[in-house]
Motif scaffolding. Structure first.
Motif, PDB file in Angstrom:
ATOM      1  N   LEU A   1       0.726  -1.290  -0.340  1.00  0.00           N
ATOM      2  CA  LEU A   1       0.249  -0.315  -0.323  1.00  0.00           C
ATOM      3  C   LEU A   1       0.781   1.082   0.202  1.00  0.00           C
ATOM      4  CD1 LEU A   1      -3.242   0.662  -0.053  1.00  0.00           C
ATOM      5  CD2 LEU A   1      -2.750   1.096   2.698  1.00  0.00           C
ATOM      6  N   PHE A   2       2.090   1.295   1.103  1.00  0.00           N
ATOM      7  CA  PHE A   2       3.033   2.387   1.127  1.00  0.00           C
ATOM      8  C   PHE A   2       3.511   3.445  -0.465  1.00  0.00           C
ATOM      9  CE2 PHE A   2       3.649   1.608   5.491  1.00  0.00           C
ATOM     10  CZ  PHE A   2       2.160   2.133   5.819  1.00  0.00           C
ATOM     11  N   LEU A   3       3.351   1.438  -0.765  1.00  0.00           N
ATOM     12  CA  LEU A   3       5.115   1.850  -2.257  1.00  0.00           C
ATOM     13  C   LEU A   3       3.355   1.917  -3.331  1.00  0.00           C
ATOM     14  CD1 LEU A   3       7.060  -1.576  -3.066  1.00  0.00           C
ATOM     15  CD2 LEU A   3       7.935   0.806  -2.393  1.00  0.00           C
ATOM     16  N   LEU A   4       2.577   1.524  -3.517  1.00  0.00           N
ATOM     17  CA  LEU A   4       1.413   1.802  -4.931  1.00  0.00           C
ATOM     18  C   LEU A   4       1.300   3.765  -4.156  1.00  0.00           C
ATOM     19  CD1 LEU A   4       0.184   0.814  -6.829  1.00  0.00           C
ATOM     20  CD2 LEU A   4      -1.958   0.325  -4.887  1.00  0.00           C
TER      21      LEU A   4
ATOM     22  N   LEU B   1       1.490   8.954  -6.529  1.00  0.00           N
ATOM     23  CA  LEU B   1       1.778  10.387  -6.171  1.00  0.00           C
ATOM     24  C   LEU B   1       2.740  11.002  -6.876  1.00  0.00           C
ATOM     25  CD1 LEU B   1       2.222  10.532  -1.926  1.00  0.00           C
ATOM     26  CD2 LEU B   1       0.883  12.023  -3.997  1.00  0.00           C
ATOM     27  N   MET B   2       3.793  10.336  -7.618  1.00  0.00           N
ATOM     28  CA  MET B   2       4.781  10.745  -7.932  1.00  0.00           C
ATOM     29  C   MET B   2       4.747  10.343  -9.734  1.00  0.00           C
ATOM     30  SD  MET B   2       7.734  11.683  -7.076  1.00  0.00           S
ATOM     31  CE  MET B   2       8.551  11.441  -8.333  1.00  0.00           C
ATOM     32  N   LEU B   3       3.283  10.010 -10.340  1.00  0.00           N
ATOM     33  CA  LEU B   3       3.553   9.408 -11.793  1.00  0.00           C
ATOM     34  C   LEU B   3       3.098  11.099 -12.003  1.00  0.00           C
ATOM     35  CD1 LEU B   3       0.967   6.860 -12.153  1.00  0.00           C
ATOM     36  CD2 LEU B   3       2.944   6.719 -12.893  1.00  0.00           C
TER      37      LEU B   3
ATOM     38  N   VAL C   1      -1.806   1.703 -13.007  1.00  0.00           N
ATOM     39  CA  VAL C   1      -2.108   1.610 -11.192  1.00  0.00           C
ATOM     40  C   VAL C   1      -2.101   0.303 -10.857  1.00  0.00           C
ATOM     41  CG1 VAL C   1      -3.630   1.855  -9.434  1.00  0.00           C
ATOM     42  CG2 VAL C   1      -3.480   3.527 -10.734  1.00  0.00           C
ATOM     43  N   LEU C   2      -2.826  -0.895 -12.392  1.00  0.00           N
ATOM     44  CA  LEU C   2      -2.518  -2.232 -12.749  1.00  0.00           C
ATOM     45  C   LEU C   2      -1.528  -2.306 -12.272  1.00  0.00           C
ATOM     46  CD1 LEU C   2      -4.585  -4.878 -11.753  1.00  0.00           C
ATOM     47  CD2 LEU C   2      -4.381  -4.730 -14.667  1.00  0.00           C
ATOM     48  N   VAL C   3      -0.290  -2.804 -12.965  1.00  0.00           N
ATOM     49  CA  VAL C   3       0.653  -2.321 -13.275  1.00  0.00           C
ATOM     50  C   VAL C   3       1.264  -2.025 -12.409  1.00  0.00           C
ATOM     51  CG1 VAL C   3       2.956  -1.995 -14.343  1.00  0.00           C
ATOM     52  CG2 VAL C   3       0.871  -2.259 -15.813  1.00  0.00           C
TER      53      VAL C   3
ATOM     54  N   SER D   1       4.740  -3.706  -7.625  1.00  0.00           N
ATOM     55  CA  SER D   1       4.608  -2.708  -5.934  1.00  0.00           C
ATOM     56  C   SER D   1       4.273  -4.180  -4.828  1.00  0.00           C
ATOM     57  CB  SER D   1       3.936  -2.092  -5.629  1.00  0.00           C
ATOM     58  OG  SER D   1       4.071  -1.870  -6.621  1.00  0.00           O
ATOM     59  N   LEU D   2       3.254  -5.297  -5.422  1.00  0.00           N
ATOM     60  CA  LEU D   2       3.463  -6.684  -4.736  1.00  0.00           C
ATOM     61  C   LEU D   2       4.768  -7.563  -5.162  1.00  0.00           C
ATOM     62  CD1 LEU D   2       0.888  -7.598  -2.922  1.00  0.00           C
ATOM     63  CD2 LEU D   2       0.486  -9.210  -4.966  1.00  0.00           C
ATOM     64  N   GLY D   3       4.715  -7.519  -6.090  1.00  0.00           N
ATOM     65  CA  GLY D   3       6.275  -7.815  -6.621  1.00  0.00           C
ATOM     66  C   GLY D   3       7.436  -7.739  -5.532  1.00  0.00           C
ATOM     67  N   VAL D   4       7.334  -6.645  -5.384  1.00  0.00           N
ATOM     68  CA  VAL D   4       8.415  -5.735  -4.653  1.00  0.00           C
ATOM     69  C   VAL D   4       8.332  -6.112  -3.276  1.00  0.00           C
ATOM     70  CG1 VAL D   4      10.045  -3.790  -4.135  1.00  0.00           C
ATOM     71  CG2 VAL D   4       8.984  -4.111  -6.410  1.00  0.00           C
ATOM     72  N   ALA D   5       6.900  -6.397  -2.378  1.00  0.00           N
ATOM     73  CA  ALA D   5       6.865  -6.457  -0.845  1.00  0.00           C
ATOM     74  C   ALA D   5       6.781  -7.623  -0.659  1.00  0.00           C
ATOM     75  CB  ALA D   5       5.588  -5.505  -0.807  1.00  0.00           C
ATOM     76  N   ILE D   6       7.333  -8.236  -0.996  1.00  0.00           N
ATOM     77  CA  ILE D   6       6.767 -10.020  -0.905  1.00  0.00           C
ATOM     78  C   ILE D   6       8.002 -10.431  -0.291  1.00  0.00           C
ATOM     79  CG2 ILE D   6       6.035 -11.726  -1.156  1.00  0.00           C
ATOM     80  CD1 ILE D   6       3.808 -11.529  -2.946  1.00  0.00           C
ATOM     81  N   PRO D   7       8.945 -10.378  -1.591  1.00  0.00           N
ATOM     82  CA  PRO D   7      10.316 -10.913  -1.003  1.00  0.00           C
ATOM     83  C   PRO D   7      10.688  -9.752  -0.066  1.00  0.00           C
ATOM     84  CG  PRO D   7      10.485 -10.149  -3.171  1.00  0.00           C
ATOM     85  CD  PRO D   7       8.447 -10.390  -2.619  1.00  0.00           C
ATOM     86  N   GLY D   8      10.956  -8.600  -0.678  1.00  0.00           N
ATOM     87  CA  GLY D   8      10.886  -7.728   0.978  1.00  0.00           C
ATOM     88  C   GLY D   8      10.573  -7.049   2.128  1.00  0.00           C
ATOM     89  N   THR D   9       9.403  -8.218   2.376  1.00  0.00           N
ATOM     90  CA  THR D   9       9.373  -7.604   3.679  1.00  0.00           C
ATOM     91  C   THR D   9      10.069  -9.891   4.299  1.00  0.00           C
ATOM     92  OG1 THR D   9       7.142  -7.208   3.205  1.00  0.00           O
ATOM     93  CG2 THR D   9       7.297  -8.144   4.675  1.00  0.00           C
TER      94      THR D   9
END
Lengths: 224, 225
Positions: free
Chosen positions: A106-109, A114-116, A135-137, A142-150
């Motif tokens: 959520l935070f990443l998204l 905001l940056m777009l 937003v879908l992409v 972001s989910l792909g980043v957040a899962i291994p990231g967490t």
């Protein structure tokens, strides 16, 4: 489903923590802004060039920002000695990961959305027409980043030089996410925008693979 | 000690023989010429390194589920030896590519996969050096190793979709592919020899890790007293 109700409570805790401090979001937004602006100095982007390089730069800055933003996720628990309490509070430790990775996604998204507009102005690309697809992409990426990231945030919290370790562990692993998200975003920013379903499917596959791995091995990541 | 010396000498002779076969017994390839000879080492090293990382993955899983120290020793040994073979692949590759493709490096699926694989296992070894406590080190590096190994097919397919200009598989490829019999013998022997080298290095590194662990134990015991 005890898992999801537990996760929802913990997600509330993560969001409340962030709402009270607002540290992560502000610093991350500024960080991405700095990176995007600095990137644009390295070449003078014309419309064609920014269509070609823009998506890559954008995702690279998201990845760098994420590797910094995910840092406190487990470190905070460790510094405050709250990890054991957190573990005791839920029956399935996967709930902890589910909550944390939802918050991180959520935070990443949020920072990315905001940056777009700023990115669109600086790099002279049109995003309004393809905003929902974008937003879908962003979500799948972001989910792909957040899962291994967490997951790796729990690992790096245990190491020395943790600020450097997390990017070192995370960034090479995210090569597929970087490629797929860049291609999918690039497809949307072209003159005749098109949704690259193949790359979206790939991103979804990546998310599923690592979510399953986290589900299987999450409990070991929380051992002290 | 004597036994391992004999093994090492035997292996050295075997590698010398396969090198001789690769250079003088196997015919010179028509379109690429002599430079193709580097393939015998290049391809065999690549396969051997994948085998090593496979062993590392197995050891990581084994450690997470059984918590045997031995599995941790096997994991770190396999990662280090695999990395050594990856370095051979990454050095011999560009030497071949420069005369044949005209460039040292290109971002194609297999090249990039090898590179990313090397980076992932460098991170694995770095992570190990950054965690002091042996049990924590073993557990968390094993977990990272599992995640890293799962990433391998994803990296491969993502880059493959992205672009590919590597020569298509010639050994197990479709019709029209295949190797001249003398070339095949040289390939198989080289692969066998390098697998032997892998086993030799792995067992030596494993013994070293076991010794290190017992030194660490002794030091702790001395500190307690």
């Amino acid at each position: 489903m005890a898992l999801f109700s537990n996760a929802a409570v913990l997600l509330g805790k993560e969001l409340r923590t962030e709402y009270r401090s607002r540290e992560l979001l502000t610093t991350t937004v500024v960080f991405i802004l700095v990176v995007v602006v600095l990137f644009s100095f390295t070449f003078d982007p014309s419309a064609g060039e920014s269509r070609r390089f823009g998506p890559g730069l954008l995702w690279l800055s998201f990845l760098f920002a994420a590797s910094l933003m995910l840092q406190p996720c487990f470190l905070r628990e460790q510094n405050n000695d709250t990890l054991s309490a957190l573990r005791l509070s839920v029956r399935d430790p996967f709930a902890i990961f589910l909550a944390k990775l939802s918050a991180n996604t959520l935070f990443l998204l949020l920072t990315e959305v905001l940056m777009l507009p700023i990115f669109a102005v600086l790099y002279n690309v049109h995003i309004l027409a393809v905003f929902p697809q974008l937003v879908l992409v962003l979500f799948l990426g972001s989910l792909g980043v957040a899962i291994p990231g967490t997951a790796f945030s729990a690992i790096s919290a245990q190491a020395r030089m943790r600020e450097l370790m997390l990017p070192l562990l995370l960034l090479p692993l995210l090569t597929p996410v970087l490629l797929a998200s860049t291609e999918a975003t690039g497809g949307l920013l072209e003159e005749h925008p098109g949704l690259r379903v193949d790359w979206l499917g790939f991103l979804a596959g990546f998310d599923v693979v690592f979510l399953t791995a986290l589900w299987l091995f999450g409990e070991y990541l929380l051992e002290e | 000690m004597l036994k391992s010396t004999v093994k090492a000498i035997g292996l050295f002779v075997l590698i010398a023989i396969t090198a001789y076969l690769a250079f003088y017994y196997a015919p010179i390839e028509k379109s690429m010429g002599v430079i193709q000879k580097i393939f015998y080492l290049h391809v065999s090293s690549a396969l051997t390194s994948f085998l090593a990382f496979g062993i590392c993955f197995y050891a990581n899983l084994r450690y997470v589920f059984t918590r045997q120290q031995k599995a941790d020793w096997l994991g770190v040994s396999a990662a280090e030896v695999g990395l050594a073979f990856i370095v051979v692949v990454l050095i011999t590759g560009p030497i071949w590519a420069k005369p044949v493709w005209g460039i040292w490096w290109t971002w194609d699926a297999r090249l990039t996969l090898t590179f990313v694989l090397g980076l992932l296992y460098i991170s694995y070894l770095l992570l190990r050096s950054m965690i002091e406590e042996p049990e924590k080190r073993a557990l968390f590096s094993a977990l990272f190793g599992i995640f890293a190994f799962l990433d391998v097919p994803l990296v491969y397919f993502s880059i493959r979709w992205w672009r590919t200009q590597h020569p298509q598989p010639v050994i197990l490829g479709g019709p029209g592919s295949g190797l001249e019999p003398r070339m095949r013998v040289s390939y198989l022997l080289m692969w066998g020899a390098l697998t032997g080298l892998l086993i030799l290095l792995l067992s030596a590194r494993y013994r070293l890790e076991a010794l290190r662990a017992s030194v660490e134990d002794l030091r702790r015991e001395a500190e307690v007293r």
